[in-house]
Design an enzyme around this catalytic site. Structure first.
Site, PDB file in Angstrom:
ATOM      1  N   GLU A 126      -2.096   6.519  -4.710  1.00 15.26           N
ATOM      2  CA  GLU A 126      -1.821   6.528  -3.266  1.00 15.26           C
ATOM      3  C   GLU A 126      -3.164   6.660  -2.525  1.00 15.26           C
ATOM      4  OE1 GLU A 126      -0.728   7.306   0.554  1.00 15.26           O
ATOM      5  OE2 GLU A 126      -1.615   8.963  -0.544  1.00 15.26           O
TER       6      GLU A 126
ATOM      7  N   ASP B 131       0.366  -2.171   5.859  1.00 15.27           N
ATOM      8  CA  ASP B 131       1.733  -2.239   6.375  1.00 15.27           C
ATOM      9  C   ASP B 131       1.742  -1.639   7.786  1.00 15.27           C
ATOM     10  OD1 ASP B 131       2.493  -3.174   3.844  1.00 15.27           O
ATOM     11  OD2 ASP B 131       2.658  -1.134   3.083  1.00 15.27           O
TER      12      ASP B 131
ATOM     13  N   LYS C 288       8.703  -0.341  13.236  1.00 19.59           N
ATOM     14  CA  LYS C 288       9.765   0.390  13.945  1.00 19.59           C
ATOM     15  C   LYS C 288       9.269   1.780  14.368  1.00 19.59           C
ATOM     16  CE  LYS C 288      13.579  -1.879  11.632  1.00 19.59           C
ATOM     17  NZ  LYS C 288      14.415  -1.883  10.453  1.00 19.59           N
TER      18      LYS C 288
ATOM     19  N   ASP D 185      -2.760  -7.798  11.922  1.00 21.26           N
ATOM     20  CA  ASP D 185      -2.196  -8.890  12.718  1.00 21.26           C
ATOM     21  C   ASP D 185      -1.239  -8.307  13.759  1.00 21.26           C
ATOM     22  OD1 ASP D 185      -0.270  -8.141  10.579  1.00 21.26           O
ATOM     23  OD2 ASP D 185       0.988  -9.531  11.706  1.00 21.26           O
TER      24      ASP D 185
HETATM   25  C1  LIG Z   1       0.282  -5.673   3.487  1.00 21.70           C
HETATM   26  S1  LIG Z   1      -0.498  -5.550   1.951  1.00 21.70           S
HETATM   27  C2  LIG Z   1      -2.187  -5.999   2.315  1.00 21.70           C
HETATM   28  C3  LIG Z   1      -2.978  -6.295   1.075  1.00 21.70           C
HETATM   29  C4  LIG Z   1      -4.435  -6.673   1.308  1.00 21.70           C
HETATM   30  N1  LIG Z   1      -5.181  -5.602   1.935  1.00 21.70           N
HETATM   31  C5  LIG Z   1      -4.529  -7.939   2.105  1.00 21.70           C
HETATM   32  O1  LIG Z   1      -4.908  -7.850   3.290  1.00 21.70           O
HETATM   33  O2  LIG Z   1      -4.233  -8.995   1.548  1.00 21.70           O
HETATM   34  C6  LIG Z   1      -0.604  -3.805   1.771  1.00 21.70           C
HETATM   35  C7  LIG Z   1      -0.955  -3.376   0.352  1.00 21.70           C
HETATM   36  O3  LIG Z   1      -1.158  -1.971   0.342  1.00 21.70           O
HETATM   37  C8  LIG Z   1      -0.451  -1.391  -0.729  1.00 21.70           C
HETATM   38  N2  LIG Z   1      -0.117  -0.035  -0.279  1.00 21.70           N
HETATM   39  C9  LIG Z   1       0.697   0.300   0.737  1.00 21.70           C
HETATM   40  N3  LIG Z   1       0.725   1.610   0.921  1.00 21.70           N
HETATM   41  C10 LIG Z   1      -0.107   2.145  -0.012  1.00 21.70           C
HETATM   42  C11 LIG Z   1      -0.505   3.469  -0.338  1.00 21.70           C
HETATM   43  N4  LIG Z   1      -0.045   4.503   0.360  1.00 21.70           N
HETATM   44  N5  LIG Z   1      -1.360   3.660  -1.350  1.00 21.70           N
HETATM   45  C12 LIG Z   1      -1.837   2.591  -2.064  1.00 21.70           C
HETATM   46  N6  LIG Z   1      -1.499   1.305  -1.803  1.00 21.70           N
HETATM   47  C13 LIG Z   1      -0.655   1.092  -0.783  1.00 21.70           C
HETATM   48  C14 LIG Z   1       0.743  -2.279  -0.935  1.00 21.70           C
HETATM   49  O4  LIG Z   1       1.265  -2.179  -2.236  1.00 21.70           O
HETATM   50  C15 LIG Z   1       0.144  -3.661  -0.646  1.00 21.70           C
HETATM   51  O5  LIG Z   1      -0.406  -4.248  -1.798  1.00 21.70           O
END
Ligand SMILES: C[S@@+](CC[C@H](N)C(=O)[O-])C[C@H]1O[C@@H](n2cnc3c(N)ncnc32)[C@H](O)[C@@H]1O
Length: 205
Positions: A89, A112, A116, A148
């Site tokens: 994490e 992410d 919401k 974005d």
């Molecule tokens: C929306 S994707 C963006 C991936 C990359 N940074 C890109 O721009 O292509 C978000 C990534 O963060 C990872 N992720 C989300 N929350 C996380 C967390 N708390 N700890 C580690 N990884 C996380 C997800 O599994 C995903 O692969």
């Protein structure tokens, strides 16, 4: 008890103890500047950066095992020795696994957005995270953020203003104005194909 009983790649950083801090030297065998890509996804940005900057170390942090495996495969195929990936994490990694004042640049790219209102509490950039970030960065360290999502962009601007201990820096595009190599991530390419605007922010200590 072993920290992990699945087979791991030499490109994966697998701590033997998740309750102690690791130095850059322990992870990479040298003290080159350390950059972190939080939520590195498919690792395309991470690997391009590592290839471009062989004199820097890159650690990708990602929670999904499938993506970790894909990134490890890419590292091996490209023969890169200055990049590793950690399945953990993001905030925990900064708070408990890395040493204070050890990160020269932290990249948080297209995270992410939790659009919401009832999910806003899940957004990574909050006051607590900013405090951890500040402790983790070297004195000249930087935080680079892209999204974005206009709502998350405004959120980060507001959180930064409230925290008030970082200085916003320009993000010049042209090399002659101090622009630097910064490849697009998988998600940035995806959003741009859909015609979305990408917002970017850069802060220093
Ligand atoms: C929306 S994707 C963006 C991936 C990359 N940074 C890109 O721009 O292509 C978000 C990534 O963060 C990872 N992720 C989300 N929350 C996380 C967390 N708390 N700890 C580690 N990884 C996380 C997800 O599994 C995903 O692969």
């Amino acid at each position: 008890m072993p920290a992990c009983n699945r087979p791991t790649s030499p490109s994966e950083f697998m701590p033997d103890d998740f309750f102690r801090r690791y130095s850059n030297e322990e992870i990479f065998g040298n003290d080159h500047p350390l950059e972190i890509d939080m939520g590195c996804g498919d690792g395309s940005f991470l690997l391009d950066m590592a290839e471009h900057y062989p004199e820097r170390n890159f650690l990708g942090v990602e929670r999904l095992l499938g993506r970790i495996r894909g990134v490890c495969k890419g590292i091996q195929e490209r023969g890169l020795t200055n990049v590793k990936v950690l399945r953990l994490e993001s905030q925990y990694t900064l708070e408990y696994l890395l040493q204070p004042s050890s990160v020269s640049r932290l990249h948080l790219l297209c995270p992410d957005p939790w659009p919401k209102a009832r999910h806003h509490k899940n957004r990574l950039v909050q006051q607590e995270f900013l405090q951890i970030l500040q402790q983790s960065l070297t004195p000249d360290g930087e935080f680079l953020f892209k999204t974005d999502h206009p709502g998350y962009f405004e959120w980060v601007c507001e959180e930064m203003e409230l925290y008030a201990k970082f200085n916003q820096l320009p993000w010049p595009a042209a090399a002659e104005e101090g622009g630097f190599y910064y490849p697009k991530t998988d998600f940035q390419r995806h959003w741009e194909k859909q015609g979305k605007e990408i917002f970017q922010l850069r802060y220093g200590q």
